[in-house]
Write an enzyme that holds these catalytic residues in place. Structure first.
Site, mmCIF file in Angstrom:
data_model
loop_
_atom_site.group_PDB
_atom_site.id
_atom_site.type_symbol
_atom_site.label_atom_id
_atom_site.label_comp_id
_atom_site.label_asym_id
_atom_site.label_seq_id
_atom_site.Cartn_x
_atom_site.Cartn_y
_atom_site.Cartn_z
ATOM 1 N N HIS A 174 -3.369 7.237 2.995
ATOM 2 C CA HIS A 174 -3.785 5.947 2.444
ATOM 3 C C HIS A 174 -5.126 5.570 3.078
ATOM 4 O O HIS A 174 -5.309 5.696 4.285
ATOM 5 C CB HIS A 174 -2.712 4.896 2.756
ATOM 6 C CG HIS A 174 -3.150 3.498 2.453
ATOM 7 N ND1 HIS A 174 -3.766 3.164 1.268
ATOM 8 C CD2 HIS A 174 -3.076 2.348 3.184
ATOM 9 C CE1 HIS A 174 -4.050 1.871 1.281
ATOM 10 N NE2 HIS A 174 -3.644 1.355 2.431
ATOM 11 N N ASN B 13 -10.261 -0.076 0.604
ATOM 12 C CA ASN B 13 -8.798 0.028 0.556
ATOM 13 C C ASN B 13 -8.325 -0.547 -0.780
ATOM 14 O O ASN B 13 -8.392 -1.754 -1.001
ATOM 15 C CB ASN B 13 -8.203 -0.760 1.732
ATOM 16 C CG ASN B 13 -6.680 -0.756 1.735
ATOM 17 O OD1 ASN B 13 -6.045 -0.320 0.771
ATOM 18 N ND2 ASN B 13 -6.096 -1.246 2.814
ATOM 19 N N CYS C 144 0.815 -1.222 0.000
ATOM 20 C CA CYS C 144 0.000 0.000 0.000
ATOM 21 C C CYS C 144 0.849 1.272 0.000
ATOM 22 O O CYS C 144 0.339 2.355 -0.276
ATOM 23 C CB CYS C 144 -0.941 0.008 1.189
ATOM 24 S SG CYS C 144 -1.996 -1.438 1.247
HETATM 25 N N1 COA Z 1 -17.641 -8.247 10.559
HETATM 26 C C1 COA Z 1 -17.951 -8.503 11.843
HETATM 27 N N2 COA Z 1 -17.031 -8.795 12.771
HETATM 28 C C2 COA Z 1 -15.742 -8.831 12.381
HETATM 29 C C3 COA Z 1 -15.363 -8.584 11.067
HETATM 30 C C4 COA Z 1 -16.363 -8.285 10.127
HETATM 31 N N3 COA Z 1 -16.100 -8.035 8.850
HETATM 32 N N4 COA Z 1 -14.028 -8.685 10.976
HETATM 33 C C5 COA Z 1 -13.582 -8.988 12.196
HETATM 34 N N5 COA Z 1 -14.622 -9.096 13.051
HETATM 35 C C6 COA Z 1 -14.582 -9.418 14.463
HETATM 36 C C7 COA Z 1 -13.325 -10.137 14.856
HETATM 37 O O1 COA Z 1 -13.474 -11.505 14.570
HETATM 38 C C8 COA Z 1 -13.270 -9.844 16.335
HETATM 39 O O2 COA Z 1 -14.040 -10.792 16.986
HETATM 40 P P1 COA Z 1 -13.446 -11.560 18.248
HETATM 41 O O3 COA Z 1 -13.075 -10.494 19.220
HETATM 42 O O4 COA Z 1 -14.606 -12.399 18.657
HETATM 43 O O5 COA Z 1 -12.284 -12.319 17.717
HETATM 44 C C9 COA Z 1 -13.975 -8.509 16.499
HETATM 45 O O6 COA Z 1 -14.593 -8.238 15.221
HETATM 46 C C10 COA Z 1 -13.095 -7.348 16.846
HETATM 47 O O7 COA Z 1 -11.855 -7.467 16.202
HETATM 48 P P2 COA Z 1 -10.791 -6.299 16.284
HETATM 49 O O8 COA Z 1 -9.559 -6.734 15.584
HETATM 50 O O9 COA Z 1 -10.678 -5.777 17.665
HETATM 51 O O10 COA Z 1 -11.539 -5.176 15.450
HETATM 52 P P3 COA Z 1 -10.954 -3.803 15.102
HETATM 53 O O11 COA Z 1 -11.821 -2.762 15.647
HETATM 54 O O12 COA Z 1 -9.499 -3.719 15.358
HETATM 55 O O13 COA Z 1 -11.117 -3.768 13.515
HETATM 56 C C11 COA Z 1 -9.856 -4.064 11.527
HETATM 57 C C12 COA Z 1 -10.534 -4.748 12.704
HETATM 58 C C13 COA Z 1 -9.300 -5.129 10.600
HETATM 59 C C14 COA Z 1 -10.880 -3.219 10.804
HETATM 60 C C15 COA Z 1 -8.723 -3.159 12.069
HETATM 61 O O14 COA Z 1 -7.925 -3.893 12.939
HETATM 62 C C16 COA Z 1 -7.869 -2.581 10.991
HETATM 63 O O15 COA Z 1 -8.329 -1.796 10.204
HETATM 64 N N6 COA Z 1 -6.576 -2.946 10.980
HETATM 65 C C17 COA Z 1 -5.681 -2.452 9.985
HETATM 66 C C18 COA Z 1 -5.898 -3.222 8.738
HETATM 67 C C19 COA Z 1 -5.299 -2.550 7.552
HETATM 68 O O16 COA Z 1 -5.214 -1.364 7.459
HETATM 69 N N7 COA Z 1 -4.890 -3.364 6.579
HETATM 70 C C20 COA Z 1 -4.418 -2.908 5.346
HETATM 71 C C21 COA Z 1 -3.050 -2.384 5.457
HETATM 72 S S1 COA Z 1 -2.621 -1.533 4.001
#
Ligand code: COA
Length: 310
Positions: A235, A265, A112
């Site tokens: 980004h 994204n 990215c």
């Molecule tokens: N729908 C519903 N629930 C979801 C889900 C979805 N699409 N994706 C994940 N969950 C759940 C998880 O399983 C987790 O459940 P658990 O606690 O029972 O295991 C719960 O939501 C919370 O997970 P958590 O990781 O705390 O959520 P978050 O608020 O951190 O959001 C992301 C998750 C992926 C959105 C966030 O961590 C993120 O954006 N990370 C960076 C990713 C990124 O930028 N990647 C690209 C890089 S270029």
């Protein structure tokens, strides 16, 4: 000699996949996706449109906008982690289609942050006087490497392309400063096996810290202060990560690009896609100090401060 952006273009697939469509595929909800990421819908390329097609469409527009012909191009850099195939490069494929006969061409892999790396690669050749016109494309067909059964990743990504033509600009315009970085110890948090594998929490922590730090660093390197920044193009990975960078720069919300709601994204394409959006709607104007900042798998990051215009 200063290098700057002299033309821009983008391509977004027509097919829209909304969060409600997503609910039918994985165990998720529109509410979860919107509040946790800021995404409402994303674009998906049709089967017959591959990465090189999107790159070509965006590149044509950028050349037209720059008033530069393909024959004038000295170099083509394509930032992508989803090339049509390992080789030939997408850059060579579009070199042929554009008819950019004299341009050297290569792909660059920095996930990215790839578009930031691409711009800074191209800038060097212009500023040392070797080349005049460099095409830089950020493009991804992430739908090819998305695990449509994994709700942790499937909801996040979209397809698209953005392109810029770099060229010499007047003394007070163009790229003012940059920072590029990498931390291979974090490779395990975000990578492709067959599909994208991600430790969301680790990437989130890294991104919040790095986006803010890099943005502040390029402002300082340019000899500017936060008040001098007119617009931020982060980004588009997660609205909460973007907000952290904006708060670090103490910018009001209307001074930050927000296209993640419509496109998700799009990895290397997200910054150039957003730039086109903001120039077209008049929020990035001639003379503005714009900070672009990205991060991604690798882990990699990059930030650029630029004074907009030729
Ligand atoms: N729908 C519903 N629930 C979801 C889900 C979805 N699409 N994706 C994940 N969950 C759940 C998880 O399983 C987790 O459940 P658990 O606690 O029972 O295991 C719960 O939501 C919370 O997970 P958590 O990781 O705390 O959520 P978050 O608020 O951190 O959001 C992301 C998750 C992926 C959105 C966030 O961590 C993120 O954006 N990370 C960076 C990713 C990124 O930028 N990647 C690209 C890089 S270029």
């Amino acid at each position: 000699m200063n290098a700057g952006i002299i033309g821009i273009g983008r391509y977004l697939p027509e097919k829209i996949m909304t969060n409600l469509d997503m609910e039918k595929i994985v165990d998720t909800s529109d509410e979860w996706i919107r509040t946790r990421t800021g995404i409402e819908e994303r674009r998906l390329a049709e089967d017959n449109i591959d990465t090189s097609d999107m790159a070509y469409f965006a590149a044509q527009k950028a050349l037209e906008d720059a008033g530069v012909t393909a024959e004038d191009l000295d170099m083509i850099i394509v930032a992508t982690v989803t090339p049509d195939r390992p080789f030939p490069s997408v850059a060579c494929m579009i070199q042929e289609r554009l008819g950019a006969k004299k341009a050297c061409a290569y792909d660059l892999s920095a996930a990215c942050a790839g578009f930031m790396y691409g711009i800074i690669n191209g800038k060097q050749f212009i500023e040392n006087g070797d080349y005049k016109n460099v095409l830089v494309v950020g493009v991804e067909k992430l739908s090819k490497i998305t695990d449509w059964n994994d709700r942790n990743t499937a909801v996040l990504f979209g397809d698209g392309a953005g392109a810029v033509v770099l060229g010499p600009v007047s003394e007070n315009k163009g790229i003012l400063s940059f920072e590029l970085g990498a931390d291979g110890t974090g490779a395990k948090h975000l990578y492709q096996d067959e599909y994208i594998i991600m430790n969301g929490r680790e990437v989130f922590k890294f991104a919040v810290r790095q986006m803010g730090e890099s943005a502040v660093n390029v402002i300082e390197k340019a000899g500017l202060s936060k008040e001098d920044v007119d617009f931020l193009v982060p980004h588009q990975a997660n609205i909460r990560i973007m907000e952290a960078a904006r708060e670090r720069l103490e910018l009001p919300i209307e001074k930050m690009s927000m296209t993640i709601n419509k496109y998700g994204n799009t990895s290397a394409a997200s910054i150039p896609i957003s730039i086109v959006e903001e120039v077209e709607n008049g929020r990035i104007k001639d003379g503005d100090v714009v900070v672009m900042v990205g991060f991604g798998g690798g882990l990699t990051w990059g930030a650029i401060a630029i004074r907009w215009g030729k």
